[in-house]
Design a protein around this motif. Structure first.
Motif, PDB file in Angstrom:
ATOM      1  N   VAL A 108       0.838  -1.203   0.000  1.00  0.00           N
ATOM      2  CA  VAL A 108       0.000   0.000   0.000  1.00  0.00           C
ATOM      3  C   VAL A 108       0.870   1.249   0.000  1.00  0.00           C
ATOM      4  O   VAL A 108       0.559   2.234  -0.675  1.00  0.00           O
ATOM      5  N   GLU A 116      -4.254   4.430  -4.448  1.00  0.00           N
ATOM      6  CA  GLU A 116      -4.788   4.379  -3.080  1.00  0.00           C
ATOM      7  C   GLU A 116      -6.278   4.697  -3.078  1.00  0.00           C
ATOM      8  O   GLU A 116      -7.059   4.038  -2.397  1.00  0.00           O
ATOM      9  N   ASP A 117      -6.666   5.725  -3.834  1.00  0.00           N
ATOM     10  CA  ASP A 117      -8.082   6.087  -3.921  1.00  0.00           C
ATOM     11  C   ASP A 117      -8.897   4.926  -4.499  1.00  0.00           C
ATOM     12  O   ASP A 117     -10.001   4.630  -4.027  1.00  0.00           O
ATOM     13  N   ARG A 120      -9.185   2.205  -1.891  1.00  0.00           N
ATOM     14  CA  ARG A 120     -10.143   2.643  -0.867  1.00  0.00           C
ATOM     15  C   ARG A 120     -11.577   2.466  -1.376  1.00  0.00           C
ATOM     16  O   ARG A 120     -12.453   1.982  -0.660  1.00  0.00           O
ATOM     17  N   ALA A 121     -11.825   2.836  -2.631  1.00  0.00           N
ATOM     18  CA  ALA A 121     -13.166   2.702  -3.215  1.00  0.00           C
ATOM     19  C   ALA A 121     -13.576   1.235  -3.288  1.00  0.00           C
ATOM     20  O   ALA A 121     -14.726   0.886  -2.997  1.00  0.00           O
ATOM     21  N   LEU A 123     -12.448  -1.220  -1.364  1.00  0.00           N
ATOM     22  CA  LEU A 123     -12.634  -1.730  -0.005  1.00  0.00           C
ATOM     23  C   LEU A 123     -13.926  -1.237   0.637  1.00  0.00           C
ATOM     24  O   LEU A 123     -14.500  -1.920   1.481  1.00  0.00           O
ATOM     25  N   THR A 124     -14.378  -0.059   0.247  1.00  0.00           N
ATOM     26  CA  THR A 124     -15.633   0.470   0.796  1.00  0.00           C
ATOM     27  C   THR A 124     -16.805   0.144  -0.111  1.00  0.00           C
ATOM     28  O   THR A 124     -17.913   0.615   0.093  1.00  0.00           O
TER      29      THR A 124
END
Length: 133
Positions: A108, A116-117, A120-121, A123-124
């Motif tokens: 990471v 990273e964005d 994050r998207a 993972l959410t």
């Protein structure tokens, strides 16, 4: 690009993994399962039939291809597309490590801000953001 080595009959020797990549490309392009003879034809010749059968069998053993019996022969199909296989390789590497947290932290940490964005998207479960790449 050749490393200067030859296979004994004048053909440049492939780099490690190059033949597997060519086989996968042929199978993905066909978009269906292929017999060893069809794979050989798609690769453009220059290989022995037994070489193709051997590489296909090894790829089945590695979990990269599936094999199905059709009549008296086998046909072969990739288990995933290119991104799916890359993910499988990443997961297999992670599974070999004792300190998974450290490995993931380094991974990471090496990502670009955009990557990273995206992670994050994913993972959410923000599907709209994840598809924006």
């Amino acid at each position: 690009m050749s490393d200067g080595r030859h296979d004994g009959v004048g053909q440049p020797r492939r780099r490690p993994g190059e033949l597997e990549s060519e086989v996968l490309a042929a199978l993905w392009a066909a978009n269906r399962s292929l017999s060893p003879a069809e794979v050989l034809k798609a690769l453009g010749g220059g290989l022995a039939y037994t070489t193709v059968v051997t590489i296909l069998t090894r790829m089945v053993d590695k979990g990269v291809l599936t094999r199905a019996k059709v009549g008296r022969m086998f046909t072969y199909l990739p288990v995933a597309d290119a991104s799916g296989l890359a993910a499988r390789r990443m997961l297999a590497q992670l599974e070999r490590e004792n300190d998974k947290a450290q490995v993931l932290a380094h991974f990471v940490g090496a990502l670009s801000p955009a990557e990273e964005d995206l992670l994050r998207a994913i993972l959410t479960d923000d599907q709209d953001s994840a598809k924006g790449t």
